[in-house]
Design a protein around this motif. Structure first.
Motif, short mmCIF file in Angstrom:
data_model
loop_
_atom_site.label_atom_id
_atom_site.label_comp_id
_atom_site.label_asym_id
_atom_site.label_seq_id
_atom_site.Cartn_x
_atom_site.Cartn_y
_atom_site.Cartn_z
N ARG A 52 9.19 10.33 -10.10
CA ARG A 52 10.34 10.31 -9.19
C ARG A 52 10.83 8.88 -8.93
NH1 ARG A 52 11.96 14.60 -5.93
NH2 ARG A 52 13.85 13.40 -6.13
N ARG A 74 1.41 4.35 -2.64
CA ARG A 74 1.27 5.78 -2.30
C ARG A 74 2.48 6.57 -2.78
NH1 ARG A 74 -1.46 5.81 3.76
NH2 ARG A 74 -3.58 6.06 3.03
N TRP A 75 3.66 5.97 -2.69
CA TRP A 75 4.85 6.66 -3.21
C TRP A 75 4.66 6.95 -4.69
CZ3 TRP A 75 8.97 2.73 -1.02
CH2 TRP A 75 8.97 2.82 0.38
N ILE A 131 -6.25 6.36 -4.30
CA ILE A 131 -5.57 6.00 -3.05
C ILE A 131 -6.19 6.80 -1.91
CG2 ILE A 131 -3.42 6.26 -1.79
CD1 ILE A 131 -3.10 4.00 -3.59
N HIS A 179 2.16 9.68 -5.24
CA HIS A 179 2.65 11.02 -4.88
C HIS A 179 3.38 11.65 -6.07
CE1 HIS A 179 4.45 14.31 -2.73
NE2 HIS A 179 5.65 13.90 -3.12
N TRP A 202 0.83 -1.20 0.00
CA TRP A 202 0.00 0.00 0.00
C TRP A 202 0.86 1.25 0.00
CZ3 TRP A 202 -4.60 1.53 -1.10
CH2 TRP A 202 -5.20 2.62 -0.48
N GLU A 203 1.91 1.24 0.84
CA GLU A 203 2.76 2.42 0.96
C GLU A 203 3.53 2.67 -0.33
OE1 GLU A 203 2.04 4.09 3.47
OE2 GLU A 203 3.44 5.73 3.15
#
Lengths: 189, 139
Positions: free
Chosen positions: B73, B65-66, B139, B69, B61-62
């Motif tokens: 990148r 999210r990266w 998200i 965002h 999940w994280e």
């Protein structure tokens, strides 16, 4: 004259009695075996339930709200390396200025008979590989049946909607975001 | 008739004998069922607590999210290395090994293909070519 070996009466009753005794012993053994296996594991049901309660509370805080954004991320972003139980963030709806707002939010979400501690864990500097643990909410010493729920929050530099505290501003850079683990330790009283 | 064994000759109480036997067998079956049910009740929470589903879900999940965002990148080696290193240390401090590789990033379509790996020893989870679509996913 009838002797013990010559008496042939009542053999069926004797066999029936023996069979009944055997069956009863077998039944008792089966039931007792089950009880021995299960008794020490009943505590696990409570642990699993408590962990689920903790995960649910963190999930509620970690959900993106159309107006407030992710509440948990707000809390983490505005934490200014303050000492235990100080006010973290007090302007969102279910926070309150009279105390640690994160403490209040979690108190609302968790049952009354559950106590909790909350830690922020993060790598202080990626180059030194040092993991820092900071106690943010301290409600005492966890009990023997304490369980832990966790969430990750990543703070990015210049992320709109999530202003960083002065402390995070000194550690979070455009090329070096900060990953923070929110660790909730719960136990029942 | 005197020569016949009375055990064979006695035909009385057959129904009582049969019903007794049925009840006994029923009791054994019930005991086995009860035993199995109790075992299942004990095993389920054990499985819940030992299987690291929350760690697996949280890591995946994280990472999503990266990507959400700023997906472009993810192709920056230093940036993704900083994120991965911190996550590896956080998980590693409690005996869980994680890793992340970025296979390709399409900044125009806002998509990425990633490989995620997580293991706590007994459980190992690989997400090969995890596809992240930052436009169509919420998200």
């Amino acid at each position: 004259m009838r002797t013990l070996f010559h008496d042939v009466q009542g053999q069926l009753h004797t066999i029936e009695g023996l069979a009944a005794a055997g069956i009863m012993i077998a039944t008792l053994l089966l039931v007792m075996e089950g009880a021995v296996v299960v008794t020490p594991q009943t505590g696990l049901v409570l642990d699993a339930n408590l962990k689920q309660i903790g995960d649910d509370a963190l999930t509620v805080l970690d959900t993106n709200d159309p107006f407030d954004g992710i509440i948990l991320k707000h809390y983490v972003a505005l934490w200014n390396n303050t000492t235990t139980n100080e006010i973290i963030y007090d302007t969102i709806i279910f926070g309150n200025s009279s105390g640690n707002a994160l403490n209040r939010s979690l108190s609302y979400l968790l049952p009354d008979d559950v106590l909790f501690n909350l830690d922020f864990i993060y790598v202080n500097d990626s180059t030194t590989d040092e993991v820092t643990v900071r106690r943010v909410i301290d409600n005492g010493e966890p009990g023997v049946d304490a369980v832990v729920s966790r969430r990750l929050v990543t703070l990015f530099a210049n992320e709109s909607g999530y202003p960083l505290s002065a402390y995070w501003n000194s550690t979070v850079f455009l090329n070096d975001p900060q990953v923070v683990e929110v660790r909730l330790t719960l136990w029942q009283v | 008739m005197a020569g016949i064994n009375p055990f064979v000759r006695d035909e009385g109480g057959q129904w009582i004998l049969l019903s007794g036997l049925i009840i006994a067998v029923g009791l054994i079956v019930l005991s086995i069922l009860l035993n199995q049910a109790m075992m299942a009740g004990g095993r389920s929470p054990e499985a819940i607590l030992k299987f690291p589903k929350d760690d697996i879900r949280e890591f995946r999940w994280e990472v999503h999210r990266w990507a959400h965002h700023n997906v472009s990148r993810l192709s920056d080696g230093a940036y993704i290395s900083n994120l991965t290193n911190q996550t590896m240390l956080l998980y590693g401090s409690r005996g869980i090994s994680v890793n992340l590789s970025v296979l390709d990033v399409n900044a125009t379509n806002q998509t990425a293909n990633l490989t995620l790996f997580i293991t706590d020893g007994p459980t190992t989870c690989n997400f090969r070519r995890e596809y992240v679509d930052c436009i169509h996913e919420s998200i």
